[in-house]
Every structure is written in structure tokens, then in C-alpha cells.
Design a protein around this motif. Structure first.
Motif, PDB file in Angstrom:
ATOM      1  N   ALA A  85      21.003 -58.579 -13.589  1.00 40.42           N
ATOM      2  CA  ALA A  85      20.371 -57.781 -13.156  1.00 40.42           C
ATOM      3  C   ALA A  85      19.392 -57.055 -13.916  1.00 40.42           C
ATOM      4  O   ALA A  85      19.701 -56.725 -15.221  1.00 40.42           O
ATOM      5  N   SER A  86      18.412 -56.288 -13.499  1.00 40.67           N
ATOM      6  CA  SER A  86      17.179 -55.853 -14.164  1.00 40.67           C
ATOM      7  C   SER A  86      16.310 -54.889 -13.307  1.00 40.67           C
ATOM      8  O   SER A  86      16.104 -55.397 -12.109  1.00 40.67           O
ATOM      9  N   PRO A  87      15.989 -53.754 -13.507  1.00 38.60           N
ATOM     10  CA  PRO A  87      15.211 -53.035 -12.525  1.00 38.60           C
ATOM     11  C   PRO A  87      13.750 -53.730 -12.562  1.00 38.60           C
ATOM     12  O   PRO A  87      13.144 -54.152 -13.482  1.00 38.60           O
ATOM     13  N   LEU A 102      12.765 -48.137 -18.051  1.00 36.92           N
ATOM     14  CA  LEU A 102      13.495 -48.583 -19.668  1.00 36.92           C
ATOM     15  C   LEU A 102      14.963 -48.174 -19.705  1.00 36.92           C
ATOM     16  O   LEU A 102      15.853 -48.869 -19.997  1.00 36.92           O
ATOM     17  N   ASP A 103      15.021 -46.838 -19.302  1.00 35.76           N
ATOM     18  CA  ASP A 103      16.419 -46.289 -19.305  1.00 35.76           C
ATOM     19  C   ASP A 103      17.461 -47.368 -18.422  1.00 35.76           C
ATOM     20  O   ASP A 103      18.721 -47.316 -18.897  1.00 35.76           O
ATOM     21  N   PRO A 104      17.227 -47.591 -17.078  1.00 36.87           N
ATOM     22  CA  PRO A 104      17.960 -48.347 -16.273  1.00 36.87           C
ATOM     23  C   PRO A 104      18.245 -49.775 -17.020  1.00 36.87           C
ATOM     24  O   PRO A 104      19.334 -50.145 -16.806  1.00 36.87           O
ATOM     25  N   ALA A 172      15.986 -53.711 -23.607  1.00 41.66           N
ATOM     26  CA  ALA A 172      17.566 -54.179 -23.236  1.00 41.66           C
ATOM     27  C   ALA A 172      18.127 -55.169 -23.903  1.00 41.66           C
ATOM     28  O   ALA A 172      19.356 -54.862 -24.564  1.00 41.66           O
ATOM     29  N   GLU A 173      17.445 -56.179 -24.633  1.00 42.75           N
ATOM     30  CA  GLU A 173      17.922 -57.132 -25.424  1.00 42.75           C
ATOM     31  C   GLU A 173      18.206 -56.616 -26.986  1.00 42.75           C
ATOM     32  O   GLU A 173      19.108 -56.835 -27.468  1.00 42.75           O
ATOM     33  N   ASN A 174      17.358 -55.577 -27.219  1.00 46.89           N
ATOM     34  CA  ASN A 174      17.490 -55.141 -28.448  1.00 46.89           C
ATOM     35  C   ASN A 174      18.732 -54.294 -28.499  1.00 46.89           C
ATOM     36  O   ASN A 174      19.762 -54.362 -29.509  1.00 46.89           O
TER      37      ASN A 174
END
Length: 179
Positions: A85-87, A102-104, A172-174
Motif C-alpha cells: 500500500a502507498s498513497p 509524505l505523511d501517509p 517511507a523506505e528510509n
């Protein structure tokens, strides 16, 4: 069958690639906990419940990336979580990249990992990326080149060019690596 008796979880299960993963896992005998944004939207669930093996081994769960704890029940009892899942918002619709992308992306990834950390049966978390995470780096694109971690997109370049989806994948990966 390979996955007989094993439960796995797939976030963003209604997405194109995640749907194929759900189908693949069911074909191999896994019990799949498929997470979608809304159980009330047949466009997000109908194709999943039509897969062979779905009647016996597919459970649908509803979760929200930004809601801590919303993944708890879906990951419970699983051996593996595939976080897909990703926005994803059309670029013309992005008015506030921090709150829309970014936040989601970061909070969603961390929320999945926090839920996964509570499950003693869990052996692996697979965090998926995107080609966009390597398409906007500082290296020039070379035909036939091997793409590795040195090709990662430059966050500053993504921000400057308003490439919010690639930037969201990078941050998100970081966050996942730091977790």
C-alpha cells in the motif's frame, strides 16, 4: 502445496500489482489476509474474492495507512507481511504534498511495521518499492545499465520537480530502515 497452512498478509491488496500477488499466493496454497482501504467498495474487493482459492483461504480486512493499530488484526497470525500500500494521487490533485503523500507514506509504513512487531509468528516483512524511487537520481540514465542502490532518486531533486510519489517512496523506505 508450498503455502499450505501458512498465512500471509498483503496491504494495498486491491492495487494492480498487489492483486497479482494475492492471486499468486492463493494459487500456491497460502491463506491470505488482504487489506483494502474500504470493504464497502466492490471495485476494490470483487476481483479478489473471484480468485481461485479465495472462498477457502482469503480474508479481507479494512485498514487505514494513517491509523495506528488498524493493521493489527490483519497481520495477527501471519508469517509474512507484504507491504504494497502507498498513497497514489494524480499529480494535478496534489495541493498539500506533505499531508497527501509524505505523511501517509511514512506513517503507513511505520504503522504496518508497528503492527508486525507485535506478532510473534511473523518471520518476514517485504517492503515494496517502485521504479520511481530510482528514476530521478543524479546519475544520467544509461541504456542497459544495471540499476542498484546507487541510483536512488535524490530527495531534493524530487522535491524541486514536485515529484511527490517518488519522494514519498524514498522517505517511507528510509523510515522503514530506521525502524
Amino acid at each position: 502445496m508450498i503455502g499450505e497452512g501458512k498465512a500471509v498478509c498483503v496491504t494495498g491488496a486491491s492495487g494492480y500489482i498487489a492483486s497479482w500477488l494475492v492471486k499468486f499466493l492463493l494459487q500456491r496454497g497460502y491463506t491470505v489476509h488482504a487489506i483494502v482501504r474500504s470493504l464497502d467498495d466492490p471495485k476494490k474487493t470483487q476481483h479478489l474474492i473471484a480468485f481461485d482459492g479465495a472462498n477457502e483461504r482469503l480474508s479481507l480486512f479494512e485498514a487505514n495507512l494513517t491509523e495506528e493499530g488498524s493493521f493489527d488484526s490483519a497481520v495477527n497470525g501471519c508469517e509474512c507481511v507484504f507491504h504494497m500500500a502507498s498513497p497514489l494521487i494524480p499529480p494535478v490533485s496534489v495541493s498539500d504534498p506533505k499531508s497527501q503523500y509524505l505523511d501517509p507514506a511514512v506513517n503507513g509504513t511505520l504503522n504496518v511495521l508497528k503492527s508486525a512487531a507485535k506478532v510473534s509468528s511473523l518471520k518476514r516483512v517485504v517492503l515494496t518499492s517502485s521504479m520511481t524511487a530510482v528514476l530521478n537520481g543524479v546519475k544520467p540514465r544509461e541504456f542497459g545499465a544495471v540499476v542498484d542502490e546507487t541510483w536512488f532518486s535524490d530527495p531534493a531533486t524530487c522535491e524541486q520537480k514536485k515529484l511527490w510519489y517518488p519522494l514519498s517512496k524514498i522517505v517511507a523506505e528510509n523510515a522503514a530502515v530506521k525502524f
